[in-house]
Motif scaffolding. Sequence first.
Motif, short mmCIF file in Angstrom:
data_model
loop_
_atom_site.label_atom_id
_atom_site.label_comp_id
_atom_site.label_asym_id
_atom_site.label_seq_id
_atom_site.Cartn_x
_atom_site.Cartn_y
_atom_site.Cartn_z
N VAL A 208 0.91 -10.06 6.58
CA VAL A 208 1.35 -9.11 5.55
C VAL A 208 1.79 -9.87 4.29
O VAL A 208 2.60 -10.79 4.38
N TYR A 209 1.24 -9.46 3.15
CA TYR A 209 1.60 -10.06 1.86
C TYR A 209 1.90 -8.94 0.87
O TYR A 209 1.10 -8.02 0.73
N ALA A 210 3.04 -9.02 0.22
CA ALA A 210 3.46 -7.95 -0.68
C ALA A 210 3.85 -8.49 -2.04
O ALA A 210 4.30 -9.63 -2.17
N GLU A 211 3.69 -7.66 -3.06
CA GLU A 211 4.11 -8.01 -4.41
C GLU A 211 4.31 -6.72 -5.22
O GLU A 211 3.77 -5.66 -4.87
N GLU A 221 -0.79 -6.14 1.21
CA GLU A 221 -2.07 -6.52 1.80
C GLU A 221 -1.87 -6.80 3.29
O GLU A 221 -0.96 -7.54 3.67
N ILE A 222 -2.69 -6.18 4.12
CA ILE A 222 -2.65 -6.40 5.57
C ILE A 222 -3.94 -7.12 5.96
O ILE A 222 -5.03 -6.59 5.78
N ARG A 232 6.64 -6.59 9.95
CA ARG A 232 6.53 -7.25 8.65
C ARG A 232 6.22 -6.24 7.55
O ARG A 232 6.77 -6.32 6.44
N PHE A 233 5.36 -5.28 7.85
CA PHE A 233 5.03 -4.25 6.87
C PHE A 233 6.28 -3.45 6.50
O PHE A 233 6.54 -3.20 5.32
N ALA A 234 7.05 -3.06 7.51
CA ALA A 234 8.26 -2.27 7.25
C ALA A 234 9.26 -3.07 6.40
O ALA A 234 9.91 -2.50 5.51
N GLU A 235 9.37 -4.36 6.67
CA GLU A 235 10.29 -5.20 5.89
C GLU A 235 9.87 -5.25 4.43
O GLU A 235 10.71 -5.08 3.52
#
Length: 487
Positions: A208-211, A221-222, A232-235
């Motif tokens: 999981v990568y977030a911005e 992005e998953i 990780r997505f929830a975080e």
Amino acid sequence: MQFKGRTVLVFVLLTMMASSLLTLMIVDTTPLQLWKEKASGSSAASAASSSSLTSKDLNKISTTYQLIESKYLNQTDHDKLVNGAINGMLESLEDPFTVYMDQKEAKQFDESISSSFQGIGAEVSMDDGKFVIVSPIKGSPAEKAGIQANDVIVAVNGDKLDGLTLNQAVMKIRGPKGTQAKLDLVRQGVGDPIQVIVVRDNIDVETVYAEMLPDQIGKIEIRQFSANTATRFAEELKKLEGKGMKGLVIDVRNDPGGLLNVVVDIVNPFVQSGKPIVQVENRDGKREPTPSTGSGKNYPVTVLINKGSASASEILAGAFQEAVGSKIIGETSYGKGTVQVTFEKEMGDGSNIKMTVYKWLTPNGNWIHKKGIQPDITIDQPAYFKAAPLTKKSVLKPDTTSDDVKNLQLMLTGLGFSTERTDGYYNDNTVTAVKAFQRTNGLPMTGEVDTDTANKLEKAVLTQIRDPKNDAQLKAAVQELQKEIAK
């Protein structure tokens, strides 16, 4: 059908066998037996009993084995014969996702799903005897080498893959970090096979990568649906919401899938309580929906997919499209609508069978197998995104025509060096463009493309592809959210 926490009877595998993908499964033997009894039911149990092997069947198989062992011209191998018999039964099902793994292959499979691993980072499926790339993992050696979804692998390090099982091919593709895998690929629209050299490496298990993008639009992005992906997505979602996010892009492009319970957990908060997230259908046609316990979100969501989005990625896209009403943007997805379960305990000797047991359907009951999820807004990436790596078999020179020259022209055009044509003929404008690129990159201005120029060109194109400002699909997803936010 509920898939929450420890109430899960079995984590079912949605991904295909991977060449170097971290494929995850958790199976508890006691719950598995309960699950099997629940899934089969009395009618299925009766059918199994009536179709069991008779003494005549067993004698026929035993006689065949004895004849081979005692009469065949060459010395035979016991394990090879037995494994061949099992493979033969499974191959008769004509299902590329149902496979047998001998002890060595099963051990490799278990290692891949329990820890970090080494390989090229691409999902591979077997289709009509061909070994087809489903998707390269983002950031993997496979992606960096220019491997694309639907590429067909015909040889590894000079060894042809004809006649191999999927797992045998996988064993050839995988290998230790730092070693090379020379892959001969057949790509649609390209005449000659392409040779791509991939340097095997550790594959990142982060999924999981977030911005936060401009205008308070979040992007998550998953890359695959592994055991910890939902957490990780929830975080990351909580962090973005805490920063005042007004809209969300979920990117599952080139995500080959993963665990069913994980994608359900990710989608659940976005779907109103009681609505189905996904439906699962057994061999008797009995469907069981997985209803949401969520409450929905007060901001719009768009989902990015492409032809490398498969399995669990398609469950996510289908749920957002039909149960949430989100816009799906990009290309038609891969089209894998079946669910696999492994049966290692049943085999009893360290071998394993991964078998298709269910089909899954979208909230509205659509089966997308071999059809894929259709995007609401179809957006193609710039042409150079799909340019094939140059074969580097010979120096590319003026007044020649080839697929290599065609890909060269696509790359140069994408980098801003106009060739005025992309039909594969090495014209004067192509010479000028090559010289301009060579001058910009400190190379001898020959106007010809040798290995050094080819490598620099491919590296520059990859950098261009990774720059978000060139991502036409992401731009479209953001624009759609901006429209929704402005309403």
